[in-house]
Write a protein that holds these residues in place. Sequence first.
Motif, short mmCIF file in Angstrom:
data_model
loop_
_atom_site.label_atom_id
_atom_site.label_comp_id
_atom_site.label_asym_id
_atom_site.label_seq_id
_atom_site.Cartn_x
_atom_site.Cartn_y
_atom_site.Cartn_z
N SER A 112 1.00 -1.19 0.02
CA SER A 112 0.21 0.20 -0.09
C SER A 112 0.90 1.36 -0.06
O SER A 112 1.92 1.13 0.17
CB SER A 112 -0.98 -0.10 1.17
OG SER A 112 -0.18 -0.11 2.40
N LEU A 113 0.29 2.33 -0.33
CA LEU A 113 0.97 3.74 -0.33
C LEU A 113 1.12 3.86 1.14
O LEU A 113 0.23 3.86 1.99
CB LEU A 113 0.30 4.65 -1.01
CG LEU A 113 0.17 4.55 -2.68
CD1 LEU A 113 -0.90 5.71 -3.23
CD2 LEU A 113 1.53 4.60 -3.22
N THR A 114 2.21 4.79 1.50
CA THR A 114 2.53 5.22 2.70
C THR A 114 1.76 6.72 2.49
O THR A 114 1.35 6.96 1.49
CB THR A 114 3.91 5.62 2.93
OG1 THR A 114 4.44 6.43 1.86
CG2 THR A 114 4.67 4.34 2.93
N GLU A 115 2.04 7.53 3.66
CA GLU A 115 1.16 8.73 3.46
C GLU A 115 2.16 9.90 2.66
O GLU A 115 1.39 10.45 1.81
CB GLU A 115 1.17 9.51 4.83
CG GLU A 115 0.17 10.52 4.96
CD GLU A 115 -1.21 10.45 4.35
OE1 GLU A 115 -1.63 11.42 3.69
OE2 GLU A 115 -1.72 9.50 4.74
N GLN A 116 3.54 9.33 2.60
CA GLN A 116 4.18 10.24 1.77
C GLN A 116 4.13 9.73 0.27
O GLN A 116 3.94 10.69 -0.87
CB GLN A 116 5.79 10.09 2.10
CG GLN A 116 6.76 10.61 1.23
CD GLN A 116 8.17 10.21 1.55
OE1 GLN A 116 8.28 9.78 2.43
NE2 GLN A 116 9.16 10.84 0.99
N GLY A 117 3.82 8.42 0.00
CA GLY A 117 3.65 8.05 -1.32
C GLY A 117 2.24 8.55 -1.98
O GLY A 117 2.01 8.99 -3.01
N ARG A 118 1.09 8.58 -0.97
CA ARG A 118 -0.07 9.15 -1.46
C ARG A 118 -0.04 10.50 -1.57
O ARG A 118 -0.55 11.05 -2.77
CB ARG A 118 -1.15 9.00 -0.41
CG ARG A 118 -2.43 9.53 -0.67
CD ARG A 118 -3.55 9.33 0.50
NE ARG A 118 -3.40 7.85 1.02
CZ ARG A 118 -4.42 6.93 0.51
NH1 ARG A 118 -5.47 7.29 -0.36
NH2 ARG A 118 -4.18 5.75 0.73
N THR A 119 0.93 11.18 -0.99
CA THR A 119 0.88 12.74 -1.20
C THR A 119 1.69 12.97 -2.38
O THR A 119 1.38 13.89 -3.04
CB THR A 119 1.96 13.36 0.06
OG1 THR A 119 1.06 13.34 1.23
CG2 THR A 119 2.17 14.82 -0.37
N ILE A 120 2.83 12.20 -2.90
CA ILE A 120 3.74 12.50 -4.14
C ILE A 120 2.76 12.17 -5.22
O ILE A 120 2.70 12.86 -6.20
CB ILE A 120 5.05 11.83 -3.91
CG1 ILE A 120 5.85 12.34 -5.14
CG2 ILE A 120 4.80 10.36 -4.09
CD1 ILE A 120 7.41 12.12 -4.86
N ILE A 121 2.05 11.09 -5.16
CA ILE A 121 1.25 10.76 -6.25
C ILE A 121 0.05 11.77 -6.64
O ILE A 121 -0.23 12.17 -7.83
CB ILE A 121 0.90 9.43 -6.49
CG1 ILE A 121 0.23 8.74 -7.84
CG2 ILE A 121 -0.34 9.10 -5.39
CD1 ILE A 121 1.27 8.69 -8.88
N ASP A 122 -0.75 12.25 -5.50
CA ASP A 122 -1.44 13.04 -5.75
C ASP A 122 -0.88 14.51 -6.07
O ASP A 122 -1.75 15.23 -7.16
CB ASP A 122 -2.19 13.39 -4.31
CG ASP A 122 -3.03 12.10 -4.12
OD1 ASP A 122 -3.61 11.44 -5.01
OD2 ASP A 122 -3.60 12.15 -2.97
N GLN A 123 0.30 14.88 -5.93
CA GLN A 123 0.88 16.13 -6.42
C GLN A 123 1.35 15.77 -7.62
O GLN A 123 1.04 16.77 -8.64
CB GLN A 123 2.15 16.46 -5.48
CG GLN A 123 3.11 17.65 -5.82
CD GLN A 123 4.29 17.56 -5.39
OE1 GLN A 123 4.56 17.04 -4.24
NE2 GLN A 123 5.16 18.32 -5.70
N MET A 124 1.86 14.62 -7.98
CA MET A 124 2.40 14.36 -9.52
C MET A 124 1.43 14.18 -10.48
O MET A 124 1.66 14.67 -11.73
CB MET A 124 3.33 13.25 -9.49
CG MET A 124 4.60 13.42 -8.79
SD MET A 124 5.71 11.93 -8.68
CE MET A 124 6.21 11.78 -10.36
N LEU A 125 0.39 13.75 -10.24
CA LEU A 125 -0.58 13.29 -11.32
C LEU A 125 -1.21 14.68 -12.00
O LEU A 125 -1.20 14.47 -13.28
CB LEU A 125 -2.03 12.55 -10.77
CG LEU A 125 -3.00 12.13 -11.49
CD1 LEU A 125 -2.07 11.24 -12.73
CD2 LEU A 125 -3.79 11.51 -10.96
N PRO A 126 -1.79 15.58 -11.34
CA PRO A 126 -2.03 16.81 -12.01
C PRO A 126 -1.02 17.46 -13.02
O PRO A 126 -1.49 17.92 -14.03
CB PRO A 126 -2.55 17.76 -10.99
CG PRO A 126 -2.69 16.92 -9.78
CD PRO A 126 -1.70 15.82 -9.99
#
Length: 167
Positions: A112-126
Amino acid sequence: MEDIVAQVIRQWQRIHPELDTAPMAVIGRLNRCGLLIQQAADAPLRGHGLTRPEFDILGTLRRLDQELTPSQIARETFASGAAVTKRLRFLEERGLVTRRPDDRDGRVSHLSLTEQGRTIIDQMLPEQVGYEASLLAGLDAERQRELAGLLGELLLLLEGRLGTRQL
């Protein structure tokens, strides 16, 4: 102005005028576009220290929003198990993905994603989608929809003929 594939086709027609080179017009352009798009679209990812396959793993975990096994990730990303294992190791070392052993089978792990992983993918996708939109900016929205539809038809045709085996 003539694209590189048109030049190649013209050269082949000169040598083999009897040969129907129409498939080259499609396949050659798809290949060339794919290479150029891959090179260009990966540029923003490198700024975050990630490759396309690593981004795809993070994106898969985010869009499915559940724990996945390495085998499930391999299926979702069309990658080999060995490649996924290597990429997951890197993502774990960066603190973007966490691994939990299966309660019943110690050989299986759930990722699963860590909080940091979730933050980076949510930032990078847009950022990534915006950059990809800029690559297509020369085509208006209607032409993009038309091209997407044609490519979708081709993909279904090829998947039907060749199967959805991993690349």
